[in-house]
Design a protein around this motif. Structure first.
Motif, PDB file in Angstrom:
ATOM      1  N   UNK A  53       0.845  -1.199   0.000  1.00 38.54           N
ATOM      2  CA  UNK A  53       0.000   0.000   0.000  1.00 38.54           C
ATOM      3  C   UNK A  53       0.878   1.245   0.000  1.00 38.54           C
ATOM      4  N   UNK A  54       0.468   2.245  -0.764  1.00 40.72           N
ATOM      5  CA  UNK A  54       1.334   3.407  -0.954  1.00 40.72           C
ATOM      6  C   UNK A  54       0.521   4.692  -0.992  1.00 40.72           C
ATOM      7  N   UNK A  55       1.200   5.783  -0.695  1.00 37.46           N
ATOM      8  CA  UNK A  55       0.629   7.116  -0.840  1.00 37.46           C
ATOM      9  C   UNK A  55       1.485   7.894  -1.844  1.00 37.46           C
ATOM     10  N   UNK A  56       0.830   8.743  -2.618  1.00 36.45           N
ATOM     11  CA  UNK A  56       1.485   9.460  -3.707  1.00 36.45           C
ATOM     12  C   UNK A  56       1.649  10.926  -3.312  1.00 36.45           C
ATOM     13  N   UNK A  57       2.847  11.427  -3.502  1.00 38.45           N
ATOM     14  CA  UNK A  57       3.130  12.825  -3.204  1.00 38.45           C
ATOM     15  C   UNK A  57       3.900  13.441  -4.368  1.00 38.45           C
ATOM     16  N   UNK A  58       3.744  14.745  -4.526  1.00 45.58           N
ATOM     17  CA  UNK A  58       4.553  15.446  -5.512  1.00 45.58           C
ATOM     18  C   UNK A  58       6.006  15.456  -5.077  1.00 45.58           C
ATOM     19  N   UNK A  59       6.889  15.627  -6.045  1.00 44.85           N
ATOM     20  CA  UNK A  59       8.307  15.700  -5.689  1.00 44.85           C
ATOM     21  C   UNK A  59       8.531  16.785  -4.639  1.00 44.85           C
ATOM     22  N   UNK A  60       7.742  17.846  -4.733  1.00 47.03           N
ATOM     23  CA  UNK A  60       7.807  18.933  -3.767  1.00 47.03           C
ATOM     24  C   UNK A  60       6.417  19.496  -3.598  1.00 47.03           C
ATOM     25  N   UNK A  61       5.862  19.390  -2.406  1.00 48.14           N
ATOM     26  CA  UNK A  61       4.594  20.035  -2.082  1.00 48.14           C
ATOM     27  C   UNK A  61       4.909  21.224  -1.179  1.00 48.14           C
ATOM     28  N   UNK A  62       4.824  22.422  -1.724  1.00 42.53           N
ATOM     29  CA  UNK A  62       5.254  23.622  -1.006  1.00 42.53           C
ATOM     30  C   UNK A  62       4.033  24.440  -0.602  1.00 42.53           C
ATOM     31  N   UNK A  63       3.855  24.604   0.694  1.00 44.05           N
ATOM     32  CA  UNK A  63       2.787  25.473   1.194  1.00 44.05           C
ATOM     33  C   UNK A  63       3.222  26.930   1.040  1.00 44.05           C
ATOM     34  N   UNK A  64       2.349  27.736   0.473  1.00 46.05           N
ATOM     35  CA  UNK A  64       2.658  29.139   0.196  1.00 46.05           C
ATOM     36  C   UNK A  64       2.005  30.025   1.252  1.00 46.05           C
ATOM     37  N   UNK A  87       6.758  32.635 -11.141  1.00 46.86           N
ATOM     38  CA  UNK A  87       5.511  33.198 -11.659  1.00 46.86           C
ATOM     39  C   UNK A  87       4.661  33.743 -10.514  1.00 46.86           C
ATOM     40  N   UNK A  88       3.991  34.902 -10.750  1.00 41.97           N
ATOM     41  CA  UNK A  88       3.149  35.506  -9.722  1.00 41.97           C
ATOM     42  C   UNK A  88       1.931  34.642  -9.440  1.00 41.97           C
ATOM     43  N   UNK A  89       1.649  34.472  -8.134  1.00 39.82           N
ATOM     44  CA  UNK A  89       0.454  33.754  -7.703  1.00 39.82           C
ATOM     45  C   UNK A  89      -0.586  34.723  -7.142  1.00 39.82           C
ATOM     46  N   UNK A  90      -0.124  35.638  -6.266  1.00 37.49           N
ATOM     47  CA  UNK A  90      -0.993  36.625  -5.635  1.00 37.49           C
ATOM     48  C   UNK A  90      -0.257  37.976  -5.630  1.00 37.49           C
ATOM     49  N   UNK A  91      -1.032  39.042  -5.577  1.00 37.92           N
ATOM     50  CA  UNK A  91      -0.460  40.368  -5.348  1.00 37.92           C
ATOM     51  C   UNK A  91      -1.196  40.994  -4.173  1.00 37.92           C
ATOM     52  N   UNK A  92      -0.416  41.377  -3.162  1.00 39.24           N
ATOM     53  CA  UNK A  92      -0.952  42.017  -1.967  1.00 39.24           C
ATOM     54  C   UNK A  92      -0.820  43.526  -2.141  1.00 39.24           C
ATOM     55  N   UNK A 170       5.110  41.573  -1.612  1.00 40.90           N
ATOM     56  CA  UNK A 170       3.696  41.758  -1.952  1.00 40.90           C
ATOM     57  C   UNK A 170       3.333  40.990  -3.221  1.00 40.90           C
ATOM     58  N   UNK A 171       4.335  40.636  -3.996  1.00 42.74           N
ATOM     59  CA  UNK A 171       4.117  39.761  -5.149  1.00 42.74           C
ATOM     60  C   UNK A 171       4.511  38.347  -4.725  1.00 42.74           C
ATOM     61  N   UNK A 172       3.509  37.534  -4.416  1.00 41.04           N
ATOM     62  CA  UNK A 172       3.754  36.168  -3.942  1.00 41.04           C
ATOM     63  C   UNK A 172       3.993  35.290  -5.166  1.00 41.04           C
ATOM     64  N   UNK A 173       5.216  34.775  -5.280  1.00 39.65           N
ATOM     65  CA  UNK A 173       5.623  34.041  -6.476  1.00 39.65           C
ATOM     66  C   UNK A 173       5.736  32.538  -6.191  1.00 39.65           C
ATOM     67  N   UNK A 174       5.665  31.764  -7.237  1.00 36.39           N
ATOM     68  CA  UNK A 174       5.833  30.316  -7.096  1.00 36.39           C
ATOM     69  C   UNK A 174       7.308  29.992  -6.893  1.00 36.39           C
ATOM     70  N   UNK A 175       7.639  29.208  -5.860  1.00 41.19           N
ATOM     71  CA  UNK A 175       9.049  28.884  -5.614  1.00 41.19           C
ATOM     72  C   UNK A 175       9.593  27.783  -6.518  1.00 41.19           C
ATOM     73  N   UNK A 176       8.707  27.130  -7.278  1.00 37.45           N
ATOM     74  CA  UNK A 176       9.160  26.047  -8.157  1.00 37.45           C
ATOM     75  C   UNK A 176       8.132  25.819  -9.248  1.00 37.45           C
TER      76      UNK A 176
END
Length: 367
Positions: A53-64, A87-92, A170-176
């Motif tokens: 039995x296995x669980x699948x995860x992304x190579x990197x799951x990054x909480x923003x 790449x921009x995700x959010x702008x504060x 204020x520009x929240x960007x994707x780290x990967x």
């Protein structure tokens, strides 16, 4: 007793004797040769597989999480969107942070001017002191003012750097590179670094990590098979992934690592396999089963119904001169639920009872 009664008793006695003699004649029939399926042992190659039995995860799951507080003024992505690193995700809201940067920049200019003035004063006092016009105290005071101005400039420059960084945050960007997860916060939401849940999660799913657990015995068996854990990881065949709907994933994976520490509570070790995910069929958080093949070369394979389990022993019946002769065998720890690989106790060319071994008794004549 009447004559009729005596005749009836004699008749019953005769019938009983006949039945007894008949049964005595049939008893040897039970000792006659019985029909059992047999097989002659041969050499073959066998591939067995074990499922975990296995669980699948992304190579990197990054909480923003945001690094500054403010109101979200723009949402730049949608759930499930593929994004690239940077790449921009959010702008504060940038207004207060831009104002803070302008103030910090102005403070730097003021500090520079103050430093220049302090330097001129210090240089002037040095010349006057050399001419014995001013006292040593006056020169020392000018020097201290100069050093203070230098420190104030450094402090102002640090504040400018901090303000510039805050503005960039204020520009929240994707780290990967990856895929955007859920978006619980929308435009207008007030956010800060102390949020109870992240703005989103970016999952790098170009390759997927599949985690599964192996028991201590399975780990020992694998290590013995390959000689060492390093050799096992190097030479282990590719593995398959059975998805939650029982379909087999089209791409094969490779086991990359096995934990060197056994969990005291579960008695297992954690292993990790990596699978390519160009089609993006696999998603982080999904479940499945890793299927590990084990290949045995030039081995003896027998059906499991040819064996009898006696505690931790495995018993088979060889056919010797037409009779069943029990023998203990050693089987490989891995099986597919249908067949065993025999490692000791059997030789090629020997004949065994191939089915119904649990009904056979020592010395039974086999036909």
């Amino acid at each position: 007793m009447t004559k009729t009664s005596m005749k009836l008793m004699q008749l019953m006695t005769v019938i009983g004797c006949v039945m007894y003699l008949t049964s005595c004649k049939q008893t040897p029939q039970g000792q006659m040769a019985q029909n059992y399926k047999t097989m002659t042992v041969g050499i073959t190659d066998k591939e067995l597989s074990t499922s975990y039995s296995a669980t699948i995860r992304g190579r990197q799951d990054i909480d923003i999480y945001p690094q500054v507080s403010g109101t979200i003024v723009k949402l730049c992505v949608t759930e499930g969107q593929k994004v690239n690193k940077g790449q921009n995700l959010f702008i504060i809201d940038q207004v207060p942070y831009r104002a803070a940067l302008n103030t910090a920049t102005a403070n730097v200019e003021v500090a520079k001017a103050a430093l220049n003035t302090a330097k001129l004063n210090y240089d002037s006092n040095k010349e006057l002191y050399a001419q014995k016009v001013v006292s040593e105290f006056t020169l020392s005071t000018a020097e201290n003012n100069y050093l203070t101005a230098k420190a104030q400039l450094a402090q102002a420059e640090a504040q400018e750097v901090n303000a510039r960084n805050n503005l960039s945050y204020t520009e929240v960007k994707s780290p990967s590179n990856g895929v955007v997860g859920a978006l619980p916060y929308r435009e207008g939401a007030l956010v800060s670094a102390s949020l109870p849940q992240p703005l989103t999660t970016v999952s790098d799913n170009s390759d997927m990590y599949v985690y599964f657990s192996m028991t201590e015995n399975q780990l020992l068996a694998m290590t013995r098979q390959y000689g060492s854990m390093d050799e096992a990881l190097k030479n282990m065949p590719e593995v398959e992934l059975r998805l939650n709907d029982n379909s087999i994933y089209s791409e094969k994976g490779k086991i990359e690592s096995i934990s060197g520490v056994i969990d005291r509570q579960t008695g297992t070790v954690t292993a990790r396999a990596v699978f390519p995910n160009a089609s993006r069929l696999l998603h982080s958080g999904a479940s499945g089963s890793v299927i590990i093949p084990t290949v045995y070369k030039n081995c003896i394979v027998i059906p499991q119904e040819a064996t009898v389990q006696m505690q931790d022993k495995t018993l088979i019946y060889k056919v010797v001169d037409g009779k069943a002769v029990s023998a203990l065998v050693t089987v490989a720890p891995i099986n597919d639920g249908r067949e065993y690989v025999v490692t000791e106790g059997l030789k090629p060319g020997e004949e065994i009872v191939a089915a119904g071994a649990g009904l056979v008794r020592e010395g039974t004549q086999i036909k």
